[in-house]
Scaffold this motif. Structure first.
Motif, PDB file in Angstrom:
ATOM      1  N   ALA A 120     -53.786 -35.586-110.989  1.00 54.81           N
ATOM      2  CA  ALA A 120     -54.412 -36.001-112.721  1.00 54.81           C
ATOM      3  C   ALA A 120     -56.087 -35.067-112.040  1.00 54.81           C
ATOM      4  CB  ALA A 120     -55.178 -37.607-112.754  1.00 54.81           C
ATOM      5  N   LEU A 148     -49.693 -38.871-118.315  1.00 58.21           N
ATOM      6  CA  LEU A 148     -51.032 -39.780-117.332  1.00 58.21           C
ATOM      7  C   LEU A 148     -51.785 -40.640-118.195  1.00 58.21           C
ATOM      8  CD1 LEU A 148     -52.999 -36.704-115.277  1.00 58.21           C
ATOM      9  CD2 LEU A 148     -51.381 -38.693-114.725  1.00 58.21           C
ATOM     10  N   TRP A 205     -50.015 -47.044-109.243  1.00 55.17           N
ATOM     11  CA  TRP A 205     -49.912 -46.260-110.362  1.00 55.17           C
ATOM     12  C   TRP A 205     -51.269 -45.254-109.664  1.00 55.17           C
ATOM     13  CZ3 TRP A 205     -45.935 -43.599-111.878  1.00 55.17           C
ATOM     14  CH2 TRP A 205     -46.393 -42.274-112.604  1.00 55.17           C
ATOM     15  N   THR A 227     -50.871 -41.086-108.634  1.00 57.96           N
ATOM     16  CA  THR A 227     -51.230 -39.997-109.518  1.00 57.96           C
ATOM     17  C   THR A 227     -52.969 -39.010-109.716  1.00 57.96           C
ATOM     18  OG1 THR A 227     -51.976 -41.302-111.489  1.00 57.96           O
ATOM     19  CG2 THR A 227     -49.768 -41.203-111.641  1.00 57.96           C
ATOM     20  N   ASN A 243     -50.528 -44.654-117.675  1.00 54.05           N
ATOM     21  CA  ASN A 243     -51.666 -45.410-117.668  1.00 54.05           C
ATOM     22  C   ASN A 243     -51.726 -46.557-118.411  1.00 54.05           C
ATOM     23  OD1 ASN A 243     -52.699 -43.735-114.680  1.00 54.05           O
ATOM     24  ND2 ASN A 243     -53.943 -42.735-115.865  1.00 54.05           N
TER      25      ASN A 243
END
Length: 133
Positions: A78, A35, A70, A74, A39
Protein backbone atom coordinates in the motif's frame (compact mmCIF):
# COMPACT_ATOMS: atom_id res chain seq x y z
CA UNK A 1 5.19 1.80 -18.98
CA UNK A 2 8.65 3.26 -18.78
CA UNK A 3 11.63 2.05 -20.74
CA UNK A 4 14.83 1.89 -18.73
CA UNK A 5 18.07 0.83 -20.31
CA UNK A 6 20.12 -1.91 -18.68
CA UNK A 7 22.97 0.58 -18.46
CA UNK A 8 20.86 2.84 -16.23
CA UNK A 9 20.13 -0.10 -13.94
CA UNK A 10 23.82 -0.86 -13.36
CA UNK A 11 25.54 1.22 -10.66
CA UNK A 12 28.66 2.09 -12.71
CA UNK A 13 27.16 1.96 -16.17
CA UNK A 14 29.32 -0.96 -17.35
CA UNK A 15 27.70 -3.84 -19.14
CA UNK A 16 29.32 -6.86 -20.71
CA UNK A 17 26.67 -7.11 -23.41
CA UNK A 18 24.81 -4.60 -25.55
CA UNK A 19 22.27 -2.46 -23.76
CA UNK A 20 18.69 -3.78 -23.62
CA UNK A 21 15.55 -2.16 -22.34
CA UNK A 22 13.46 -3.34 -19.42
CA UNK A 23 9.74 -2.64 -19.19
CA UNK A 24 8.42 -1.22 -15.93
CA UNK A 25 4.65 -1.56 -15.58
CA UNK A 26 2.60 1.08 -13.75
CA UNK A 27 -0.89 -0.21 -12.99
CA UNK A 28 -1.59 1.63 -9.76
CA UNK A 29 -5.33 2.07 -10.32
CA UNK A 30 -6.14 -1.64 -10.19
CA UNK A 31 -3.87 -2.16 -7.20
CA UNK A 32 -5.48 0.73 -5.32
CA UNK A 33 -8.94 -0.63 -6.06
CA UNK A 34 -7.88 -4.10 -4.89
CA UNK A 35 -6.50 -2.73 -1.60
CA UNK A 36 -9.61 -0.65 -0.89
CA UNK A 37 -12.01 -3.52 -1.64
CA UNK A 38 -10.06 -6.07 0.39
CA UNK A 39 -9.81 -3.69 3.35
CA UNK A 40 -13.58 -3.25 3.22
CA UNK A 41 -14.03 -7.03 3.01
CA UNK A 42 -11.79 -7.53 6.06
CA UNK A 43 -13.85 -4.94 7.97
CA UNK A 44 -17.13 -6.67 7.11
CA UNK A 45 -15.68 -10.08 8.06
CA UNK A 46 -14.66 -8.63 11.43
CA UNK A 47 -18.12 -7.11 11.78
CA UNK A 48 -19.72 -10.50 11.11
CA UNK A 49 -17.36 -12.26 13.55
CA UNK A 50 -18.34 -9.80 16.28
CA UNK A 51 -22.07 -10.27 15.58
CA UNK A 52 -22.48 -6.79 14.12
CA UNK A 53 -21.43 -5.02 17.33
CA UNK A 54 -20.16 -1.77 15.80
CA UNK A 55 -19.43 -0.21 19.21
CA UNK A 56 -17.11 -3.09 20.05
CA UNK A 57 -15.27 -2.74 16.73
CA UNK A 58 -14.81 1.00 17.31
CA UNK A 59 -13.56 0.31 20.82
CA UNK A 60 -10.93 -2.01 19.30
CA UNK A 61 -9.66 0.76 17.03
CA UNK A 62 -11.88 0.22 14.02
CA UNK A 63 -11.24 -3.42 13.25
CA UNK A 64 -10.75 -6.92 14.54
CA UNK A 65 -8.18 -9.64 14.10
CA UNK A 66 -8.90 -10.22 10.38
CA UNK A 67 -8.44 -6.52 9.64
CA UNK A 68 -5.25 -6.36 11.70
CA UNK A 69 -3.71 -9.33 9.91
CA UNK A 70 -4.73 -7.94 6.52
CA UNK A 71 -3.33 -4.48 7.28
CA UNK A 72 -0.02 -5.97 8.42
CA UNK A 73 0.15 -8.07 5.25
CA UNK A 74 -0.57 -5.15 2.89
CA UNK A 75 1.12 -2.16 4.53
CA UNK A 76 4.28 -2.33 2.39
CA UNK A 77 2.46 -2.75 -0.97
CA UNK A 78 0.00 0.00 0.00
CA UNK A 79 2.86 2.40 0.77
CA UNK A 80 4.55 1.48 -2.52
CA UNK A 81 1.37 2.25 -4.46
CA UNK A 82 0.90 5.54 -2.59
CA UNK A 83 4.49 6.60 -3.31
CA UNK A 84 4.13 5.64 -6.98
CA UNK A 85 0.92 7.68 -7.18
CA UNK A 86 2.61 10.68 -5.54
CA UNK A 87 5.42 10.39 -8.09
CA UNK A 88 2.84 10.33 -10.90
CA UNK A 89 1.59 13.71 -9.64
CA UNK A 90 5.21 15.00 -9.42
CA UNK A 91 5.34 15.01 -5.61
CA UNK A 92 8.05 13.61 -3.39
CA UNK A 93 7.56 10.42 -1.37
CA UNK A 94 8.15 12.50 1.75
CA UNK A 95 4.53 13.66 1.44
CA UNK A 96 3.54 10.25 2.85
CA UNK A 97 4.56 11.57 6.27
CA UNK A 98 1.75 14.13 6.22
CA UNK A 99 -0.55 11.15 6.70
CA UNK A 100 0.67 11.04 10.31
CA UNK A 101 -1.16 14.32 11.01
CA UNK A 102 -4.57 13.29 12.36
CA UNK A 103 -7.55 13.84 10.04
CA UNK A 104 -6.01 16.62 7.90
CA UNK A 105 -3.10 14.45 6.72
CA UNK A 106 -5.41 11.79 5.34
CA UNK A 107 -7.48 14.39 3.51
CA UNK A 108 -4.35 15.94 1.95
CA UNK A 109 -3.14 12.51 0.77
CA UNK A 110 -6.59 11.72 -0.62
CA UNK A 111 -6.58 14.96 -2.62
CA UNK A 112 -3.07 14.24 -3.91
CA UNK A 113 -3.98 10.73 -5.03
CA UNK A 114 -7.14 11.94 -6.78
CA UNK A 115 -5.23 14.54 -8.80
CA UNK A 116 -4.53 13.86 -12.45
CA UNK A 117 -1.05 12.69 -13.41
CA UNK A 118 1.45 15.26 -14.57
CA UNK A 119 1.17 15.50 -18.37
CA UNK A 120 4.34 14.33 -20.11
CA UNK A 121 7.53 13.51 -18.28
CA UNK A 122 8.38 14.68 -14.77
CA UNK A 123 11.44 14.15 -12.58
CA UNK A 124 10.17 10.66 -11.61
CA UNK A 125 9.61 9.38 -15.15
CA UNK A 126 7.07 9.43 -17.93
CA UNK A 127 3.36 9.86 -17.35
CA UNK A 128 1.59 6.48 -17.11
CA UNK A 129 -1.28 7.86 -19.23
CA UNK A 130 1.08 8.77 -22.07
CA UNK A 131 2.57 5.28 -21.99
CA UNK A 132 -0.80 3.48 -21.99
CA UNK A 133 -2.42 5.27 -24.86
Amino acid sequence: MTWVSEQQLRPFGRTSRPSRHVRVARSTDSIQLFLVLTNLAAFFIDLALLDGDLERIMAMGGGGIVGLVWILATIVPALAVLIRRLHDTDKSAWWVLIGLVPFVGGIVLLVFTLQDSTPGDNKYGASPKALQG
